[in-house]
Write a protein that holds these residues in place. Structure first.
Motif, PDB file in Angstrom:
ATOM      1  N   ILE A 173      -0.297 -16.863  -4.609  1.00 32.15           N
ATOM      2  CA  ILE A 173      -1.104 -16.615  -3.416  1.00 32.15           C
ATOM      3  C   ILE A 173      -1.490 -15.143  -3.378  1.00 32.15           C
ATOM      4  CG2 ILE A 173      -0.110 -18.499  -2.071  1.00 32.15           C
ATOM      5  CD1 ILE A 173       1.676 -16.491  -0.656  1.00 32.15           C
ATOM      6  N   ALA A 174      -2.625 -14.835  -2.742  1.00 34.56           N
ATOM      7  CA  ALA A 174      -3.078 -13.444  -2.644  1.00 34.56           C
ATOM      8  C   ALA A 174      -4.110 -13.320  -1.531  1.00 34.56           C
ATOM      9  CB  ALA A 174      -3.675 -12.972  -3.968  1.00 34.56           C
ATOM     10  N   PHE A 175      -4.137 -12.171  -0.870  1.00 35.50           N
ATOM     11  CA  PHE A 175      -5.111 -11.891   0.182  1.00 35.50           C
ATOM     12  C   PHE A 175      -6.294 -11.113  -0.380  1.00 35.50           C
ATOM     13  CE2 PHE A 175      -1.591 -12.601   3.178  1.00 35.50           C
ATOM     14  CZ  PHE A 175      -2.251 -13.316   4.169  1.00 35.50           C
ATOM     15  N   SER A 176      -7.502 -11.528  -0.003  1.00 38.82           N
ATOM     16  CA  SER A 176      -8.683 -10.713  -0.260  1.00 38.82           C
ATOM     17  C   SER A 176      -8.890  -9.763   0.907  1.00 38.82           C
ATOM     18  CB  SER A 176      -9.917 -11.606  -0.468  1.00 38.82           C
ATOM     19  OG  SER A 176     -10.053 -12.540   0.577  1.00 38.82           O
ATOM     20  N   ASP A 177      -9.838  -8.854   0.763  1.00 37.91           N
ATOM     21  CA  ASP A 177     -10.010  -7.794   1.762  1.00 37.91           C
ATOM     22  C   ASP A 177     -10.465  -8.334   3.111  1.00 37.91           C
ATOM     23  OD1 ASP A 177      -9.794  -4.962   2.203  1.00 37.91           O
ATOM     24  OD2 ASP A 177     -11.981  -4.901   2.379  1.00 37.91           O
ATOM     25  N   ASP A 178     -11.058  -9.530   3.130  1.00 35.23           N
ATOM     26  CA  ASP A 178     -11.519 -10.110   4.390  1.00 35.23           C
ATOM     27  C   ASP A 178     -10.416 -10.858   5.128  1.00 35.23           C
ATOM     28  OD1 ASP A 178     -11.214 -12.255   2.710  1.00 35.23           O
ATOM     29  OD2 ASP A 178     -13.279 -12.965   2.850  1.00 35.23           O
ATOM     30  N   ASP A 229      -5.354  -3.973 -12.426  1.00 35.07           N
ATOM     31  CA  ASP A 229      -5.235  -2.785 -11.576  1.00 35.07           C
ATOM     32  C   ASP A 229      -6.561  -2.488 -10.887  1.00 35.07           C
ATOM     33  OD1 ASP A 229      -6.886  -1.391 -13.377  1.00 35.07           O
ATOM     34  OD2 ASP A 229      -5.202  -0.411 -14.386  1.00 35.07           O
ATOM     35  N   GLY A 230      -6.583  -1.446 -10.064  1.00 35.47           N
ATOM     36  CA  GLY A 230      -7.764  -1.141  -9.271  1.00 35.47           C
ATOM     37  C   GLY A 230      -8.964  -0.707 -10.079  1.00 35.47           C
ATOM     38  N   ALA A 231      -8.747  -0.289 -11.336  1.00 34.23           N
ATOM     39  CA  ALA A 231      -9.843   0.131 -12.202  1.00 34.23           C
ATOM     40  C   ALA A 231     -10.397  -1.012 -13.041  1.00 34.23           C
ATOM     41  CB  ALA A 231      -9.372   1.259 -13.120  1.00 34.23           C
ATOM     42  N   GLY A 232      -9.799  -2.215 -12.887  1.00 34.52           N
ATOM     43  CA  GLY A 232     -10.261  -3.360 -13.647  1.00 34.52           C
ATOM     44  C   GLY A 232      -9.594  -3.547 -14.986  1.00 34.52           C
ATOM     45  N   ASN A 233      -8.542  -2.770 -15.274  1.00 35.32           N
ATOM     46  CA  ASN A 233      -7.768  -2.980 -16.494  1.00 35.32           C
ATOM     47  C   ASN A 233      -6.893  -4.218 -16.322  1.00 35.32           C
ATOM     48  OD1 ASN A 233      -8.654  -0.408 -17.679  1.00 35.32           O
ATOM     49  ND2 ASN A 233      -7.326   0.516 -16.124  1.00 35.32           N
ATOM     50  N   VAL A 234      -6.800  -5.043 -17.368  1.00 34.87           N
ATOM     51  CA  VAL A 234      -6.079  -6.314 -17.299  1.00 34.87           C
ATOM     52  C   VAL A 234      -4.838  -6.237 -18.183  1.00 34.87           C
ATOM     53  CG1 VAL A 234      -6.219  -8.811 -17.644  1.00 34.87           C
ATOM     54  CG2 VAL A 234      -8.255  -7.529 -16.946  1.00 34.87           C
ATOM     55  N   ASN A 274      -7.257  -3.244  -5.058  1.00 30.05           N
ATOM     56  CA  ASN A 274      -8.479  -3.145  -4.257  1.00 30.05           C
ATOM     57  C   ASN A 274      -8.850  -4.471  -3.582  1.00 30.05           C
ATOM     58  OD1 ASN A 274      -9.395  -4.685  -6.388  1.00 30.05           O
ATOM     59  ND2 ASN A 274     -10.737  -3.097  -7.230  1.00 30.05           N
ATOM     60  N   LYS A 275      -7.928  -5.466  -3.660  1.00 26.44           N
ATOM     61  CA  LYS A 275      -8.039  -6.763  -2.992  1.00 26.44           C
ATOM     62  C   LYS A 275      -9.055  -7.700  -3.646  1.00 26.44           C
ATOM     63  CE  LYS A 275      -4.899  -5.851   0.002  1.00 26.44           C
ATOM     64  NZ  LYS A 275      -3.573  -6.519  -0.118  1.00 26.44           N
ATOM     65  N   ALA A 335       0.815  -1.215   0.000  1.00 32.81           N
ATOM     66  CA  ALA A 335       0.000   0.000   0.000  1.00 32.81           C
ATOM     67  C   ALA A 335       0.846   1.260   0.000  1.00 32.81           C
ATOM     68  CB  ALA A 335      -0.945  -0.017   1.199  1.00 32.81           C
ATOM     69  N   ASP A 336       2.063   1.195   0.590  1.00 33.35           N
ATOM     70  CA  ASP A 336       2.920   2.376   0.641  1.00 33.35           C
ATOM     71  C   ASP A 336       3.786   2.528  -0.613  1.00 33.35           C
ATOM     72  OD1 ASP A 336       4.814   0.388   0.927  1.00 33.35           O
ATOM     73  OD2 ASP A 336       5.747   1.226   2.720  1.00 33.35           O
TER      74      ASP A 336
END
Length: 312
Positions: free
Chosen positions: A162-167, A248-253, A207-208, A22-23
């Motif tokens: 591997i990846a984390f979702s927001d939950d 990305d966070g806007a949904g561009n692939v 955006n997770k 995030a930073d």
């Protein structure tokens, strides 16, 4: 080589995974030039460009001693507290050689590792302490099948992306017995195998949201898609290279031309709402990993360098 000067930091060629925190700090797996004398590592590039090593793995074990760290980091993810999680496929090596989909079989001639040396998930705390999160020490047998459980009692065959979702749920793809299985691990280290199969990639957007590819490049079958695991929606079809994908966070692939790990490649982008990929960069050499950051930029591990592409 670590350095405060961005132009003096050095990386190896082979990278299996790269994420942006995030930073704006970049974390990536890094293979040594000589795996017999040195260990794989997780490297960090801070927002000012300084390069440091945040965790080193165990060299390939030659005795029955239990592992104290990962051996070959295959995937990396960051939780909300800034802890790193690392999937270790051991001798299966992940995507570092060719980027092709794994065949689900342990390398011929190599016995499945004993408890204490098995594939699994490792945790690297913000203080740099390395510990087992799941797997590694399972008593389940020869790794022929997946075994769910809590922490070290669970078994893995070929843990990859591997990846984390927001939950706070950790998502991963584990390849075993010829199948790519979708599995999750909760905060209490409970490993669960889902009734779904994806291959070979799983990525998280800033955006997770979690996405997975539906298959490998196969001349006899349909081109793979990219699916939103939260909704089941297909957000992109005909992925150019399912082993290299970012959202990305806007949904561009984003993806690359096939064989991009071996030669010069084209970078493709499918804008959110569009139906097709368009080239946005050409002549990028040996792309080993790709990801996006909270700033909307695309980050590429290109041979021995990390580059950023910003879109206005």
């Amino acid at each position: 080589m670590d350095s405060d000067d961005p132009l003096e930091g050095r990386f190896g060629l082979f990278t299996n995974s790269m994420v942006v925190a995030a930073d704006g700090s970049i974390y990536l797996t890094d293979a040594p030039c000589d795996a017999f004398t040195d260990a794989h590592a997780i490297r960090k590039i801070d927002p000012k460009g300084a390069v440091t090593t945040v965790a080193k793995g165990d060299p390939a074990p030659t005795s029955a001693a239990e592992l104290t760290s990962f051996v070959i980091p295959n995937g990396i993810a960051i939780d909300k507290e800034g802890n790193l999680f690392v999937s270790d496929a051991r001798d299966a090596k992940g995507m570092m050689d060719t980027g092709v989909c794994a065949n689900g079989e342990w390398p011929a001639g190599l016995p499945f590792p004993p408890p204490g040396q098995q594939p699994g998930i490792w945790r690297v705390s913000t203080a740099g302490e390395i510990s087992i999160f799941a797997g590694v020490n399972s008593q389940a047998g020869d790794g022929a099948d997946f075994v769910d459980g809590v922490g070290e009692s669970a078994s893995f065959k070929y843990p990859g992306p591997i990846a984390f979702s927001d939950d706070g749920l950790l998502h991963l793809i584990d390849n075993g017995s010829g199948l790519h299985s979708y599995r999750t691990i909760d905060a209490g280290a409970l490993v669960s195998t889902k009734q779904a199969s994806y291959a070979p990639n799983l990525v998280a957007a800033p955006n997770k949201k979690i996405y997975a590819t539906t298959g490998c490049i196969d001349s006899t079958g349909p081109a793979p898609d990219l699916v939103d695991l939260g909704t089941g929606e297909v957000i992109a079809q005909n992925i150019p290279d399912p082993t290299l994908v970012a959202v990305d966070g806007a949904g561009n692939v984003y993806s690359t031309s096939p064989e991009s790990r071996q030669t010069f490649s084209t970078i493709y982008r499918k804008a959110s709402g569009d139906s097709h990929f368009s080239p946005v960069a050409t002549g990028v050499y040996k792309v080993r990993a790709m990801t996006t950051g909270p700033d909307g930029s695309l980050y590429l591990k290109s041979a021995h360098a990390v580059i950023r592409i910003s879109f206005k």
